[in-house]
Design a protein around this motif. Structure first.
Motif, PDB file in Angstrom:
ATOM      1  N   VAL A   1       7.158   2.740  -9.502  1.00  0.00           N
ATOM      2  CA  VAL A   1       6.823   1.404  -9.011  1.00  0.00           C
ATOM      3  C   VAL A   1       6.107   0.635 -10.113  1.00  0.00           C
ATOM      4  CG1 VAL A   1       6.666   2.127  -6.598  1.00  0.00           C
ATOM      5  CG2 VAL A   1       4.618   2.233  -8.040  1.00  0.00           C
ATOM      6  N   THR A   2       5.859  -0.632  -9.844  1.00  0.00           N
ATOM      7  CA  THR A   2       5.039  -1.444 -10.745  1.00  0.00           C
ATOM      8  C   THR A   2       3.733  -1.779 -10.035  1.00  0.00           C
ATOM      9  OG1 THR A   2       6.118  -3.467  -9.942  1.00  0.00           O
ATOM     10  CG2 THR A   2       7.019  -2.439 -11.937  1.00  0.00           C
TER      11      THR A   2
ATOM     12  N   HIS B   1       0.837  -1.194   0.000  1.00  0.00           N
ATOM     13  CA  HIS B   1       0.000   0.000   0.000  1.00  0.00           C
ATOM     14  C   HIS B   1       0.873   1.246   0.000  1.00  0.00           C
ATOM     15  CE1 HIS B   1      -1.858   3.245   2.433  1.00  0.00           C
ATOM     16  NE2 HIS B   1      -2.996   2.908   1.850  1.00  0.00           N
ATOM     17  N   SER B   2       0.426   2.288  -0.691  1.00  0.00           N
ATOM     18  CA  SER B   2       1.121   3.580  -0.656  1.00  0.00           C
ATOM     19  C   SER B   2       0.103   4.660  -0.356  1.00  0.00           C
ATOM     20  CB  SER B   2       1.812   3.878  -1.991  1.00  0.00           C
ATOM     21  OG  SER B   2       2.510   5.107  -1.916  1.00  0.00           O
TER      22      SER B   2
ATOM     23  N   GLY C   1      -4.050  -4.944  -8.835  1.00  0.00           N
ATOM     24  CA  GLY C   1      -3.743  -3.716  -8.118  1.00  0.00           C
ATOM     25  C   GLY C   1      -4.739  -2.615  -8.447  1.00  0.00           C
ATOM     26  N   SER C   2      -4.819  -1.600  -7.587  1.00  0.00           N
ATOM     27  CA  SER C   2      -5.824  -0.560  -7.791  1.00  0.00           C
ATOM     28  C   SER C   2      -5.311   0.809  -7.370  1.00  0.00           C
ATOM     29  CB  SER C   2      -7.093  -0.896  -6.988  1.00  0.00           C
ATOM     30  OG  SER C   2      -6.792  -0.990  -5.605  1.00  0.00           O
ATOM     31  N   TYR C   3      -5.981   1.839  -7.866  1.00  0.00           N
ATOM     32  CA  TYR C   3      -5.706   3.236  -7.522  1.00  0.00           C
ATOM     33  C   TYR C   3      -6.947   3.834  -6.877  1.00  0.00           C
ATOM     34  CZ  TYR C   3      -2.660   2.344 -11.569  1.00  0.00           C
ATOM     35  OH  TYR C   3      -1.778   1.799 -12.465  1.00  0.00           O
TER      36      TYR C   3
ATOM     37  N   MET D   1       1.126  -2.826  -5.186  1.00  0.00           N
ATOM     38  CA  MET D   1       2.386  -2.494  -5.866  1.00  0.00           C
ATOM     39  C   MET D   1       3.312  -3.707  -5.919  1.00  0.00           C
ATOM     40  SD  MET D   1       3.396   1.280  -4.430  1.00  0.00           S
ATOM     41  CE  MET D   1       3.410   0.707  -2.721  1.00  0.00           C
ATOM     42  N   GLY D   2       4.138  -3.722  -6.970  1.00  0.00           N
ATOM     43  CA  GLY D   2       5.161  -4.736  -7.098  1.00  0.00           C
ATOM     44  C   GLY D   2       6.536  -4.123  -6.891  1.00  0.00           C
TER      45      GLY D   2
END
Length: 218
Positions: A75-76, A46-47, A81-83, A54-55
């Protein structure tokens, strides 16, 4: 004296992240942990700027300027994954939905107090970001830092002299010399990662430590 490199520290932290964990990696050195997570484990990174899933860092030349973490590093994104809006991201942090966060630090006290956003120096630029939210919101707070400052002073202290980010919030400290748990009984050394002995580690640290390495070995 042998010390772990930052990548070796990150690898050591990554080995303690379990399957299925939701994890925030703090700005700076902690982001290296993403490159060492076990690919066979499903771990959700998480960011706070609004990314989940994220990868590792992208290969050179494959960076996407629209895909960055909170530290503005490329990042990858893993499959699935989601935003989302950063307000939702902070709600995740404050709501106790993260299992772990890994943060850098200027100081950690023997009671687990964290100082990582400002040195208090008049010319220093404060950078709290989401650190306070993470320190109180994550279920487990790991700190990853060098054991000593460039001046040779211990970053593990009896009481923080820098502005405190969170009180009694740190669960485990990973340094280039050791892995130390913050426990009700005191700072327990789980692992010494260098060629020094326990007594020398205590001398370098400057605060009382409990030798838990023998118990771990048993």
């Amino acid at each position: 004296m042998k010390r772990l490199s930052r990548d070796e520290m990150a690898k050591r932290v990554a080995s303690d992240i379990p399957e299925g964990a939701y994890v925030n990696l703090g700005i700076g050195v902690p982001t290296l942990v993403a490159n060492h997570l076990d690919a066979s484990k499903e771990i959700f990174l998480h960011s706070e700027n609004g990314v989940l899933g994220m990868g590792p860092a992208p290969a050179k030349g494959e960076e996407d300027d629209e895909l960055i973490n909170a530290g503005k590093q490329h990042v990858t994104l893993l499959t699935g994954g989601s935003y989302f809006h950063h307000a939702d991201s902070f709600a995740m942090m404050r709501g106790g939905h993260l299992d772990f966060c890994v943060l850098g630090a200027f100081q950690v006290s023997a009671q687990g107090d964290l100082a990582n956003w400002h040195t208090g120096a008049p010319d220093a630029i404060p950078a709290v970001g989401g650190a306070m939210d993470l320190a109180i919101g994550a279920k487990q707070v790991y700190v990853m830092m060098e054991h000593l400052t460039k001046q040779g002073e211990s970053k593990i202290v009896s009481a923080c002299s820098y502005p405190v980010t969170g009180v009694n919030c740190v669960n485990r400290i990973y340094t280039d010399l050791a892995v130390i748990d913050v426990t009700p009984e005191g700072l327990a050394v789980r692992e010494i990662c260098t060629d020094i002995g326990f007594d020398e580690l205590v001398k370098l640290t400057g605060v009382p430590l409990i030798d838990a390495t023998r118990k771990a070995a048993a």
